[in-house]
Design a protein around this motif. Sequence first.
Motif, PDB file in Angstrom:
ATOM      1  N   CYS A 216       0.994 -27.084 -16.637  1.00 44.89           N
ATOM      2  CA  CYS A 216       1.936 -28.127 -16.265  1.00 44.89           C
ATOM      3  C   CYS A 216       2.249 -28.610 -17.678  1.00 44.89           C
ATOM      4  CB  CYS A 216       1.640 -28.998 -15.248  1.00 44.89           C
ATOM      5  SG  CYS A 216       1.812 -28.342 -13.474  1.00 44.89           S
ATOM      6  N   LEU A 217       1.077 -28.972 -18.425  1.00 46.52           N
ATOM      7  CA  LEU A 217       1.517 -29.721 -19.694  1.00 46.52           C
ATOM      8  C   LEU A 217       2.204 -28.760 -20.893  1.00 46.52           C
ATOM      9  CD1 LEU A 217      -1.773 -31.843 -20.083  1.00 46.52           C
ATOM     10  CD2 LEU A 217       0.597 -32.700 -19.486  1.00 46.52           C
ATOM     11  N   LEU A 218       1.529 -27.661 -20.894  1.00 46.71           N
ATOM     12  CA  LEU A 218       2.265 -26.589 -21.567  1.00 46.71           C
ATOM     13  C   LEU A 218       3.770 -26.295 -20.974  1.00 46.71           C
ATOM     14  CD1 LEU A 218      -0.868 -24.308 -21.693  1.00 46.71           C
ATOM     15  CD2 LEU A 218      -0.135 -25.808 -23.571  1.00 46.71           C
ATOM     16  N   ALA A 219       3.869 -26.107 -19.751  1.00 48.08           N
ATOM     17  CA  ALA A 219       5.326 -25.629 -19.568  1.00 48.08           C
ATOM     18  C   ALA A 219       6.136 -26.763 -19.878  1.00 48.08           C
ATOM     19  CB  ALA A 219       5.516 -25.556 -17.925  1.00 48.08           C
ATOM     20  N   LEU A 220       5.925 -28.135 -19.637  1.00 48.44           N
ATOM     21  CA  LEU A 220       6.793 -29.144 -20.071  1.00 48.44           C
ATOM     22  C   LEU A 220       7.119 -29.121 -21.575  1.00 48.44           C
ATOM     23  CD1 LEU A 220       8.276 -31.761 -18.799  1.00 48.44           C
ATOM     24  CD2 LEU A 220       6.278 -33.063 -19.212  1.00 48.44           C
ATOM     25  N   HIS A 221       5.911 -28.962 -22.286  1.00 47.31           N
ATOM     26  CA  HIS A 221       5.889 -28.958 -23.552  1.00 47.31           C
ATOM     27  C   HIS A 221       7.189 -27.760 -24.254  1.00 47.31           C
ATOM     28  CE1 HIS A 221       5.147 -29.972 -27.769  1.00 47.31           C
ATOM     29  NE2 HIS A 221       4.866 -28.494 -28.081  1.00 47.31           N
ATOM     30  N   ALA A 222       7.158 -26.773 -23.536  1.00 48.72           N
ATOM     31  CA  ALA A 222       7.848 -25.462 -23.760  1.00 48.72           C
ATOM     32  C   ALA A 222       9.104 -25.335 -23.149  1.00 48.72           C
ATOM     33  CB  ALA A 222       7.078 -24.274 -23.521  1.00 48.72           C
ATOM     34  N   ASN A 223       9.334 -26.539 -22.202  1.00 46.97           N
ATOM     35  CA  ASN A 223      10.464 -26.677 -21.346  1.00 46.97           C
ATOM     36  C   ASN A 223      10.723 -25.131 -20.437  1.00 46.97           C
ATOM     37  OD1 ASN A 223      12.563 -27.763 -20.227  1.00 46.97           O
ATOM     38  ND2 ASN A 223      14.089 -27.006 -21.556  1.00 46.97           N
ATOM     39  N   ALA A 224       9.544 -24.751 -20.235  1.00 45.17           N
ATOM     40  CA  ALA A 224       9.595 -23.438 -19.542  1.00 45.17           C
ATOM     41  C   ALA A 224       9.329 -23.569 -17.976  1.00 45.17           C
ATOM     42  CB  ALA A 224       8.773 -22.540 -20.173  1.00 45.17           C
ATOM     43  N   ARG A 225       9.596 -22.599 -17.264  1.00 45.94           N
ATOM     44  CA  ARG A 225       9.252 -22.474 -15.825  1.00 45.94           C
ATOM     45  C   ARG A 225       7.853 -21.992 -15.686  1.00 45.94           C
ATOM     46  NH1 ARG A 225      12.528 -19.619 -11.762  1.00 45.94           N
ATOM     47  NH2 ARG A 225      12.869 -17.910 -13.385  1.00 45.94           N
ATOM     48  N   LEU A 226       7.206 -22.529 -14.769  1.00 39.51           N
ATOM     49  CA  LEU A 226       5.835 -22.221 -14.410  1.00 39.51           C
ATOM     50  C   LEU A 226       5.673 -21.980 -12.893  1.00 39.51           C
ATOM     51  CD1 LEU A 226       2.716 -21.925 -15.011  1.00 39.51           C
ATOM     52  CD2 LEU A 226       2.335 -24.269 -14.724  1.00 39.51           C
ATOM     53  N   HIS A 227       5.323 -20.964 -12.533  1.00 34.71           N
ATOM     54  CA  HIS A 227       4.764 -20.803 -11.085  1.00 34.71           C
ATOM     55  C   HIS A 227       3.261 -20.714 -10.804  1.00 34.71           C
ATOM     56  CE1 HIS A 227       5.565 -19.812  -6.800  1.00 34.71           C
ATOM     57  NE2 HIS A 227       4.521 -18.806  -6.901  1.00 34.71           N
ATOM     58  N   VAL A 228       2.856 -21.568  -9.682  1.00 36.33           N
ATOM     59  CA  VAL A 228       1.298 -21.613  -9.578  1.00 36.33           C
ATOM     60  C   VAL A 228       1.155 -20.777  -8.390  1.00 36.33           C
ATOM     61  CG1 VAL A 228      -0.377 -22.891  -9.038  1.00 36.33           C
ATOM     62  CG2 VAL A 228       1.183 -23.832 -10.556  1.00 36.33           C
ATOM     63  N   CYS A 229       0.239 -19.558  -8.688  1.00 33.50           N
ATOM     64  CA  CYS A 229      -0.045 -18.562  -7.317  1.00 33.50           C
ATOM     65  C   CYS A 229      -0.998 -19.275  -6.398  1.00 33.50           C
ATOM     66  CB  CYS A 229      -0.680 -17.398  -8.104  1.00 33.50           C
ATOM     67  SG  CYS A 229       0.362 -16.597  -8.942  1.00 33.50           S
ATOM     68  N   HIS A 230      -0.948 -18.880  -5.216  1.00 35.91           N
ATOM     69  CA  HIS A 230      -2.266 -19.665  -4.218  1.00 35.91           C
ATOM     70  C   HIS A 230      -2.851 -20.606  -4.518  1.00 35.91           C
ATOM     71  CE1 HIS A 230      -4.543 -17.413  -7.185  1.00 35.91           C
ATOM     72  NE2 HIS A 230      -4.148 -16.005  -6.641  1.00 35.91           N
ATOM     73  N   VAL A 231      -2.107 -21.802  -4.354  1.00 38.06           N
ATOM     74  CA  VAL A 231      -2.489 -23.118  -4.665  1.00 38.06           C
ATOM     75  C   VAL A 231      -3.666 -23.188  -3.322  1.00 38.06           C
ATOM     76  CG1 VAL A 231      -2.438 -25.722  -4.009  1.00 38.06           C
ATOM     77  CG2 VAL A 231      -0.635 -24.246  -5.545  1.00 38.06           C
ATOM     78  N   SER A 232      -5.017 -23.673  -3.547  1.00 38.56           N
ATOM     79  CA  SER A 232      -5.916 -23.715  -2.460  1.00 38.56           C
ATOM     80  C   SER A 232      -6.632 -25.193  -2.291  1.00 38.56           C
ATOM     81  CB  SER A 232      -6.968 -22.596  -2.880  1.00 38.56           C
ATOM     82  OG  SER A 232      -7.721 -23.246  -3.875  1.00 38.56           O
ATOM     83  N   THR A 233      -6.321 -26.049  -3.026  1.00 37.76           N
ATOM     84  CA  THR A 233      -7.094 -27.258  -2.982  1.00 37.76           C
ATOM     85  C   THR A 233      -5.936 -28.662  -2.984  1.00 37.76           C
ATOM     86  OG1 THR A 233      -7.276 -28.138  -5.242  1.00 37.76           O
ATOM     87  CG2 THR A 233      -8.505 -26.256  -4.790  1.00 37.76           C
ATOM     88  N   SER A 234      -6.417 -29.527  -2.471  1.00 36.92           N
ATOM     89  CA  SER A 234      -5.817 -31.026  -2.334  1.00 36.92           C
ATOM     90  C   SER A 234      -5.395 -31.465  -3.506  1.00 36.92           C
ATOM     91  CB  SER A 234      -6.311 -31.661  -1.163  1.00 36.92           C
ATOM     92  OG  SER A 234      -7.536 -32.375  -1.672  1.00 36.92           O
ATOM     93  N   GLY A 235      -6.448 -31.373  -4.468  1.00 34.47           N
ATOM     94  CA  GLY A 235      -6.124 -31.841  -5.867  1.00 34.47           C
ATOM     95  C   GLY A 235      -5.178 -30.971  -6.508  1.00 34.47           C
ATOM     96  N   THR A 236      -5.001 -30.021  -6.202  1.00 32.03           N
ATOM     97  CA  THR A 236      -3.805 -29.049  -6.988  1.00 32.03           C
ATOM     98  C   THR A 236      -2.619 -29.753  -6.680  1.00 32.03           C
ATOM     99  OG1 THR A 236      -5.195 -27.220  -7.390  1.00 32.03           O
ATOM    100  CG2 THR A 236      -2.674 -26.956  -7.428  1.00 32.03           C
ATOM    101  N   ALA A 237      -2.376 -30.117  -5.308  1.00 33.03           N
ATOM    102  CA  ALA A 237      -1.072 -30.538  -4.721  1.00 33.03           C
ATOM    103  C   ALA A 237      -0.823 -32.037  -5.217  1.00 33.03           C
ATOM    104  CB  ALA A 237      -1.310 -30.680  -3.191  1.00 33.03           C
TER     105      ALA A 237
END
Length: 428
Positions: A216-237
Amino acid sequence: MSTVIKGARPYGEGDPVDVLVEDGVITAIGTVQAPEDAEVIEANGQVLLPGFVDLHTHLREPGREDTETIDTGSAAAALGGYTAVFAMANTDPVADNAVIVDHVWRRGQEVGLVDVHPVGAVTVGLKGEKLAELGTMANSQARVKVFSDDGLCVADPLLMRRALEYSTALDVVIAQHAEEPRLTVGAQAHEGERAARLGYTGWPAAAEESIVARDCLLALHANARLHVCHVSTSGTADVLRWAKDRGTKVSAEVTPHHLLLTDERLATYDPVNKVNPPLRTESDAEKLRAALADGTIDCVATDHAPHAVQDKDTEWSAARPGMLGLQTALSIVAETMVRTGLLDWRGVARVLSERPAEIGNLADQGRPIEVGEPANLTLVDPDAEWTVRGAELASIAANTPYEGMRLPGVVTATLLRGRITARDGKIG
Ligand code: NCD
Ligand code: ZN
Ligand code: ZN
């Protein structure tokens, strides 16, 4: 060629209406006088939704046609209510060049049951060392829109940064399998009490969350779109919520199995329950459902992962991770999200069709059910139930974790550009 769907309730709302489809397009909604030669689908008040879009499917062609082909996977998709799927790149050979992605695309069009959009690999051979030729794949006949090394994480932060930077120029999205490999060496199950009791090496939540935070930090820095596959933990949310709040262009998917199943399944010792990322705790599943309902997690993707009997029916540590998903996804979403009141059918359309179509940049999918729109449609009987039998699914492999379970929600018809691809559990 025309079809009329009689007495359907778009998004499960309002009084039943007729929907007329001509030459692949919705041409009338209301009380429709069907042309004489029109095919008639009696909907009896069933729920009409935009055709589902799966951002994360493994079709195993080329390389493991003994477990799934583009043909059988397309059939499973159509029967599951899908009109488009994204086929992951971890085939053999890897889909890291225009020849392979164009083959997958063309084969999908020949089969004609669902649009098969190939995902291109981010790195050559999924080796995580050198960027693949993203531009060539994006400009090929397949017009690759999603790139992923799924199965493996693009762990090198410099390589991930470069991939994100290139992706902006190509208007494509990088989909990350978030797993810090140094934290999951030998991992067999969710790191917690249950794995410890059975002596399995744990897969800690932080291995996922640390990569998602970094990306997320890298995507924000690059102003790029990132998609996160198969989120599995509450911490990731939690990380996603934080990143979206500060303007990161990040989207995320959750699988049906992470919404329903937990590491309680470890007690079965049955490797059908082995999957990557692993099944987590009840608390994780509950928070993932809430995050899907409130939009922190954008959509549901199946991570449909067929495996041969000899790769699954073995001791836990030797078994391959992954489970079937295409034909059960709607029912698991109905069970976990609709029955619980977390989503209405409008919300189901959002998480199974509209958001995935937007993330995958498909102009003709996930569209509103309105006159003039392409007729990519799925009809669902919300009151019917069915019993899952792996051997009866269209996939060659049969590794479903829902064997014998009775589930709500039956897909009764799927239309791709007006053509009936599945009806009452049968193809075409
Ligand atoms: C997937 C597969 O079998 O290709 N397995 C899995 O457990 N999900 C790979 C992946 O999605 O990481
Ligand atoms: Zn993965
Ligand atoms: Zn996958």
